[in-house]
Design an enzyme around this catalytic site. Structure first.
Site, PDB file in Angstrom:
ATOM      1  N   GLY A 235     -56.108  92.349 125.801  1.00 34.10           N
ATOM      2  CA  GLY A 235     -55.096  91.367 126.168  1.00 34.10           C
ATOM      3  C   GLY A 235     -53.825  92.094 126.580  1.00 34.10           C
ATOM      4  O   GLY A 235     -53.593  93.233 126.175  1.00 34.10           O
ATOM      5  N   THR A 236     -53.014  91.417 127.366  1.00 39.61           N
ATOM      6  CA  THR A 236     -51.869  92.130 127.928  1.00 39.61           C
ATOM      7  C   THR A 236     -50.524  91.575 127.466  1.00 39.61           C
ATOM      8  O   THR A 236     -50.116  91.850 126.359  1.00 39.61           O
ATOM      9  CB  THR A 236     -51.972  92.176 129.461  1.00 39.61           C
ATOM     10  N   THR A 237     -49.841  90.762 128.245  1.00 40.74           N
ATOM     11  CA  THR A 237     -48.414  90.534 128.014  1.00 40.74           C
ATOM     12  C   THR A 237     -48.101  89.260 127.232  1.00 40.74           C
ATOM     13  O   THR A 237     -48.573  88.179 127.570  1.00 40.74           O
ATOM     14  CB  THR A 237     -47.675  90.500 129.368  1.00 40.74           C
TER      15      THR A 237
ATOM     16  N   LYS B 245     -53.977  83.914 124.186  1.00 39.87           N
ATOM     17  CA  LYS B 245     -53.384  84.995 123.394  1.00 39.87           C
ATOM     18  C   LYS B 245     -52.264  84.518 122.481  1.00 39.87           C
ATOM     19  O   LYS B 245     -51.668  85.332 121.778  1.00 39.87           O
ATOM     20  CB  LYS B 245     -52.840  86.086 124.318  1.00 39.87           C
TER      21      LYS B 245
END
Length: 284
Positions: free
Chosen positions: A56-58, A89
């Site tokens: 997962g990112t931001t 997320k």
């Protein structure tokens, strides 16, 4: 997830094992560590080499008058590949707090579920909510237990925030892979696009924001991050995939609806198209 196996005091009579009826800590993680430690993420055998797993990112979070907003993009990556365009997320930790995940997606989601269970277990045993500082400290302890996997490339770095019922304000906490806990003021971001999101937050955040204004700032920060970071997914107007955005106030956790987010994205894109045309006109 590791299959469940009976603990050392399990019986075949149909009755609960003694561990389930013996008074002890109000922490579910402590109970599980004593009864079935193999079920905890940090107690699993370490991989012998780096593991390819979706990441997962931001995630961004910011405070406003009366609470916080937390938002996350929907993209998960596996190296140069897009592993998912619709991963979520940002989750409610309990009624008055939220947690966003960056890092190894599978472990991060499992950690969030365990954290949710930890807070629910405490509330049932103690008959009251854990304080916001207590929740932040519990999450730090759980991250610390995952250090071995983090050293093998399976790091989980969450962002936590909520409404402090004692102080009457929204608060935000960040972490490192060793379980270090840091309170952030005004706004913060984690993940691969966090550098770009933080730059956007610094320009857009201001004291006195209301909930709607804070949601707009969060969405625009993710748009800016996606513009410069390939691992961050921007709003997908074709597939109608929007970021997950939630507010946490004295009224509790509330996720923003797709209609509201679609309108915000449309306004942001329209303003940027007009600004771009303005620059082009000036150049001519």
């Amino acid at each position: 997830m590791t299959p469940w196996t009976p603990g050392p005091d399990a019986t075949t009579s149909g009755r609960l094992p003694h561990a389930f009826t013996t008074p002890g800590s109000s922490s579910f993680v402590d109970f599980l560590a004593g009864y079935a430690p193999q079920l905890l993420p940090g107690h699993r055998p370490l991989p012998t080499s780096e593991v390819a797993a979706p990441h997962g990112t931001t995630i961004v979070a910011l405070a406003f008058e009366g609470g916080i907003v937390m938002a996350g993009d929907r993209r998960a990556t596996m190296g140069p590949m897009i592993a998912s365009r619709e991963i979520e997320k940002v989750f409610p930790a309990d009624e008055y707090s939220a947690v966003g995940i960056a890092g190894a997606a599978g472990l991060a989601v499992e950690l969030v579920r365990l954290f949710q269970l930890e807070l629910e277990h405490y509330e049932k045993i103690e008959g009251s909510l854990l304080s916001l500082d207590g929740k932040a400290n519990r999450l730090a302890t759980m991250i610390r237990g995952n250090l071995g996997l983090a050293m093998q490339g399976l790091a989980v770095v969450p962002l936590f925030g909520g409404f402090d019922l004692d102080r009457g304000v929204g608060r935000i906490f960040s972490y490192d892979v060793t379980g270090g806990r840091y309170e952030e003021h005004d706004h913060h971001s984690v993940g691969s696009g966090s550098v770009f999101a933080r730059g956007s937050l610094k320009k857009l955040w201001r004291p006195g924001l209301d909930a709607d204004g804070a949601v707009r700032v969060a969405v625009e920060a993710l748009v800016d991050a996606a513009d410069d970071d390939s691992a961050t997914g921007g709003p997908d107007t074709v597939r109608r995939i929007w970021p997950v955005v939630a507010t946490v106030t004295a009224a509790g956790y509330l996720r923003a609806g797709d209609e509201q987010l679609g309108e915000i994205v449309e306004r942001v894109e329209q303003e940027r198209r007009e600004a771009h045309r303005g620059r082009g006109g000036a150049a001519r």
